[in-house]
Design an enzyme around this catalytic site. Structure first.
Site, short mmCIF file in Angstrom:
data_model
loop_
_atom_site.label_atom_id
_atom_site.label_comp_id
_atom_site.label_asym_id
_atom_site.label_seq_id
_atom_site.Cartn_x
_atom_site.Cartn_y
_atom_site.Cartn_z
CG HIS A 232 -2.10 -0.98 1.00
ND1 HIS A 232 -3.23 -0.68 0.27
CD2 HIS A 232 -2.27 -2.26 1.41
CE1 HIS A 232 -4.04 -1.71 0.26
NE2 HIS A 232 -3.48 -2.69 0.95
CD GLU A 262 -9.07 1.56 -7.68
OE1 GLU A 262 -9.43 0.50 -8.22
OE2 GLU A 262 -9.16 1.76 -6.46
#
Length: 357
Positions: A232, A262
């Protein structure tokens, strides 16, 4: 570590800073451009435009670091705003003011520092344009001239408070605390609530002024794979870089926000017969994918898909319908193979699709 003294005119200085309405606001390309130029022209890995308030220095723009702010008591810039000219620290490890500063001894490794104070319209020093390196260096006369010139550009932008678009209008109506609540902390773009508020305002303005309105939804292709393969923190660095690339691709009157993991939303006010958002979307798609992103896991290549809608000023829909149309167009772009754009034109009731090769 020696803390910078409080300026004698601190109350007036803080009032001038608040008047700019820049604290805790989204990234803006006009400031990003200046800090990129500092890095490129002076050959330094880091640069920032920092605003110094009562308790912290807050970065309106920063290159080469993920910091958004630091406490004022450890700030180099709190010293620089006291100066009439550029403050140079060739080697912070040898400077009694900073040798044991956590910004020097810690992971940020601020060793070389050059800071030019930035003044508000009333002459108050409210911030600093900085050039930073993690190793000692000297500043030449040409370097000093370059930093002065760039600081002049930064001051011009800092003093530009005219409400020229919906984003500025919204910011002028919000307290610092409310502004903070509408900014995505990772990318420093508008968050979902912020960009939706802008969309609602632009929708009402477009109806009133009989203008077109463009709405784009952009999604990073195969982003889950990046998180799964590299972790991450790498995914976060990719999101930050994509956010900055999106900013460089649109006009200052366009608003960019992060609405999901995203996924990004762009609101584009478009005058009749104005911007061709199909061309803009395709150009943005190519711009994002044409250069690898540098991360701790190496250089990563990626693409994005974009779905959007161009709504005419006849407007037979509402804000929620616009979002759904853009989202449906994005879904279609994904189904068609990703790395492409699909734009729905409500006036012509048809879609235009293009691959972003």
């Amino acid at each position: 570590m020696i803390e910078a003294p409080i300026p004698a005119n601190e109350s007036a200085r803080l009032a001038a800073l608040e008047k700019t309405q820049l604290l805790d606001t989204p990234l803006e390309e006009r400031f990003e451009r200046i800090t990129r130029l500092v890095c490129r022209l002076l050959g330094v890995p880091r640069a920032s435009i920092s605003l110094v308030d009562q308790t912290r220095q807050w970065f309106k723009s920063i290159q080469g670091s993920d910091l958004t702010e630091t406490p004022r008591q450890i700030s180099f810039c709190a010293h620089a705003i006291l100066e009439d000219e550029i403050m140079i620290v060739p080697d912070a490890k040898k400077d009694v003011r900073f040798a044991d500063n956590p910004l020097v001894t810690g992971p940020e490794q601020v060793i070389f520092y050059a800071g030019h104070p930035l003044k508000a319209a009333d002459g108050s020093r409210i911030g600093v344009l900085c050039a930073i390196d993690s190793k000692p260096r000297e500043f030449t006369e040409d370097d000093l001239t370059t930093l002065r010139d760039l600081a002049a550009l930064a001051e011009t932008e800092l003093r530009s408070t005219t409400l020229v678009d919906t984003q500025r209008e919204l910011l002028s109506q919000l307290s610092v605390e409310r502004r903070r609540a509408l900014i995505d902390p990772l990318t420093r773009l508008w968050n979902r609530d912020g960009i939706m508020e802008i969309l609602r305002r632009e929708y009402e303005r477009a109806l009133r002024d009989r203008q077109h309105l463009g709405v784009l939804m952009a999604d990073i292709d195969y982003f889950k794979r990046i998180n799964d393969e590299h972790g991450h923190p790498v995914g976060d660095s990719v999101l930050r870089e994509v956010a900055k690339r999106l900013l460089t691709s649109f006009r200052s009157t366009d608003a960019v926000g992060r609405v999901g993991g995203e996924e990004f939303l762009v609101v584009m006010p478009v005058k009749p017969a104005g911007t061709d958002i199909e061309t803009v979307a395709s150009t943005v798609c190519r711009h994002i994918g044409q250069t690898d992103i540098e991360t701790t896991a190496g250089h990563l290549s990626l693409t994005i898909s974009i779905g959007g809608v161009l709504e005419t000023f006849d407007f037979n829909s509402d804000v929620e319908a616009l979002i759904k149309q853009a989202d449906d167009a994005l879904y279609r772009a994904k189904k068609m193979g990703r790395n492409r754009t699909v734009i729905f034109n409500s006036e012509e009731s048809q879609c235009a699709a293009a691959q972003c090769a």
